[in-house]
Design a protein around this motif. Structure first.
Motif, PDB file in Angstrom:
ATOM      1  N   CYS A 165       0.849  -1.192   0.000  1.00 26.36           N
ATOM      2  CA  CYS A 165       0.000   0.000   0.000  1.00 26.36           C
ATOM      3  C   CYS A 165       0.887   1.245   0.000  1.00 26.36           C
ATOM      4  O   CYS A 165       1.388   1.671   1.034  1.00 26.36           O
ATOM      5  CB  CYS A 165      -0.925   0.017   1.215  1.00 26.36           C
ATOM      6  N   CYS A 210      -6.559   6.140   1.626  1.00 26.17           N
ATOM      7  CA  CYS A 210      -6.694   5.193   0.506  1.00 26.17           C
ATOM      8  C   CYS A 210      -6.953   5.925  -0.808  1.00 26.17           C
ATOM      9  O   CYS A 210      -7.839   6.765  -0.896  1.00 26.17           O
ATOM     10  CB  CYS A 210      -7.828   4.208   0.789  1.00 26.17           C
ATOM     11  N   ALA A 211      -6.162   5.559  -1.834  1.00 30.24           N
ATOM     12  CA  ALA A 211      -6.324   6.178  -3.152  1.00 30.24           C
ATOM     13  C   ALA A 211      -7.090   5.272  -4.106  1.00 30.24           C
ATOM     14  O   ALA A 211      -7.263   5.602  -5.273  1.00 30.24           O
ATOM     15  CB  ALA A 211      -4.951   6.484  -3.733  1.00 30.24           C
ATOM     16  N   CYS A 270      -6.204   2.311  -5.327  1.00 29.29           N
ATOM     17  CA  CYS A 270      -5.344   1.791  -6.400  1.00 29.29           C
ATOM     18  C   CYS A 270      -5.567   0.311  -6.684  1.00 29.29           C
ATOM     19  O   CYS A 270      -5.225  -0.182  -7.749  1.00 29.29           O
ATOM     20  CB  CYS A 270      -3.878   2.020  -6.061  1.00 29.29           C
ATOM     21  N   CYS A 328      -3.927  -3.677  -2.781  1.00 25.47           N
ATOM     22  CA  CYS A 328      -4.210  -4.604  -1.674  1.00 25.47           C
ATOM     23  C   CYS A 328      -5.087  -5.766  -2.153  1.00 25.47           C
ATOM     24  O   CYS A 328      -4.910  -6.912  -1.721  1.00 25.47           O
ATOM     25  CB  CYS A 328      -4.885  -3.866  -0.523  1.00 25.47           C
TER      26      CYS A 328
HETATM   27  S1  SF4 Z   1      -6.598   0.477  -2.538  1.00 26.70           S
HETATM   28 FE1  SF4 Z   1      -5.511  -0.722  -0.978  1.00 26.70          FE
HETATM   29  S2  SF4 Z   1      -3.330  -0.561  -1.530  1.00 26.70           S
HETATM   30 FE2  SF4 Z   1      -4.419   1.054  -2.666  1.00 26.70          FE
HETATM   31  S3  SF4 Z   1      -4.278   2.867  -1.370  1.00 26.70           S
HETATM   32 FE3  SF4 Z   1      -6.209   1.854  -0.816  1.00 26.70          FE
HETATM   33  S4  SF4 Z   1      -5.708   0.508   0.880  1.00 26.70           S
HETATM   34 FE4  SF4 Z   1      -3.773   1.083  -0.083  1.00 26.70          FE
END
Ligand code: SF4
Ligand code: SF4
Length: 348
Positions: free
Chosen positions: A199, A218-219, A221, A224
């Motif tokens: 992450c 959290c972006a 992406c 995870c």
């Molecule tokens: S989607 Fe998952 S890996 Fe991506 S920023 Fe959010 S928590 Fe982190």
């Protein structure tokens, strides 16, 4: 104004090389071009993907022009056999996409873990920038080979979807699919810490050996989701289909910015679901139709849509997805200037 679209019936598919040559749609392929041939190698167990023997005529034409063609795709956000470059290459190899058979190399466009990417400014309704696979960005020009079939979110998937969704990196695909963050099922977490390492936003941590997420950080992406083998993270496939289609088109606009391309759609093995599914029920639902090609992705998809419906005897896509209007992608692509829905069909 109309665009020319070329059609080869499926029973003449062995004439693919002569058909493509006669259509003269590869003028954008130049000597010493690093030419990306974007294709879907098929999820492990899927049967609908374009077979490697159809790649060879396209590669041959590119080589005659002294270009350097390579086959490419980007990783998936779901956990499967194409969610990192290692598994993706093995799956492609298993499906027969080898250097020996295709006479060109395969390069996974968004790197080992799907996060090798570039941002392109588009300044459109949904996105100011789009995040695409870096080797798509680095390619001089493209040929998009797309399997035309039903799609569970967009109604149908063809050239436009192959460009927009297919060329997004994991972050790009995630952004197109939905706006919300992944949900967590803590009960499934074994506390291994793998996702925490992946992450890059530092949104994940282990609390009492169970994963916890800071939603503010959290972006979205998707890293995870891919890196947790215990399936703790889940996407909410709740995006409005119209918005998803428009987002895909905005990505396509970014991918095609300052680049030229040819589009070759395969109207065979026309199934309900896309080639990411390896389901027994993903069988073809009608007879194979043929191959459609041209230099305008909107007219190539529009002609493919019309030809499938004509061969089926009524609107095939309304039949399989009555709740989705798949023409939104065609309308929005035309609105953004990616091509023309009016076409002249030239039969081989
Ligand atoms: S989607 Fe998952 S890996 Fe991506 S920023 Fe959010 S928590 Fe982190
Ligand atoms: S990768 Fe999965 S099992 Fe491991 S800590 Fe993260 S959520 Fe838990």
């Amino acid at each position: 104004m109309t665009s020319k679209v070329y059609f080869l019936s499926w029973d003449m598919r062995n004439e693919l090389y002569n058909f493509l040559k006669s259509a003269m749609i590869f003028n954008h392929v130049k000597s010493r071009n690093l030419l990306a041939i974007k294709i879907h190698f098929g999820e492990d167990g899927n049967e609908g993907y374009i077979k490697p023997k159809y790649v060879l005529p396209v590669v041959k034409i590119a080589r005659e022009k002294n270009a350097y063609p390579f086959l490419t795709d980007a990783s998936t956000i779901y956990v499967g056999k194409r969610s990192d470059a290692c598994h993706h290459l093995l799956t492609a190899n298993k499906h027969g996409f080898t250097v020996e058979k295709c006479e060109c190399p395969i390069i996974i466009a968004d790197g080992l873990r799907g996060n090798t990417e570039e941002k392109i400014e588009v300044n459109l309704k949904h996105f100011k920038t789009v995040t695409i696979a870096r080797e798509i960005y680095n390619a001089d020009n493209f040929i998009f080979m797309s399997h035309f079939k039903g799609h569970e979110i967009t109604g149908f998937g063809g050239a436009l979807k192959n460009i927009g969704m297919g060329c997004g990196s994991k972050a790009g695909k995630y952004a197109m699919h939905h706006l919300s963050k992944p949900t967590i099922n803590q009960k499934l977490c074994g506390g291994c810490g793998t996702c925490v390492k992946h992450c890059y936003q530092k949104a994940l941590s282990l609390v009492n050996k169970k994963i916890a997420m800071d939603k503010e950080k959290c972006a979205g992406c998707g890293q995870c989701i891919v890196n947790c083998i215990f399936k703790v993270f889940k996407l909410k496939w709740n995006e409005d289909p119209p918005a998803v289609q428009e987002k895909i088109i905005e990505y396509a606009a970014g991918v095609l910015k300052d680049k030229k391309s040819t589009y070759v759609n395969f109207l065979n093995h026309i199934s309900k679901y896309c080639d990411c599914f390896a389901l027994a029920k993903n069988e073809p639902l009608m007879n194979d139709v043929g191959i459609v090609a041209g230099i305008d992705p909107v007219s190539v998809d529009q002609a493919s849509y019309d030809l499938v419906n004509k061969a089926f005897g009524k609107n095939f896509f309304k039949e399989i997805y009555p709740e989705i209007d798949p023409t939104i992608q065609l309308k929005y692509a035309q609105e953004l200037g990616l091509g023309n829905r009016n076409y002249e069909l030239v039969k081989y």
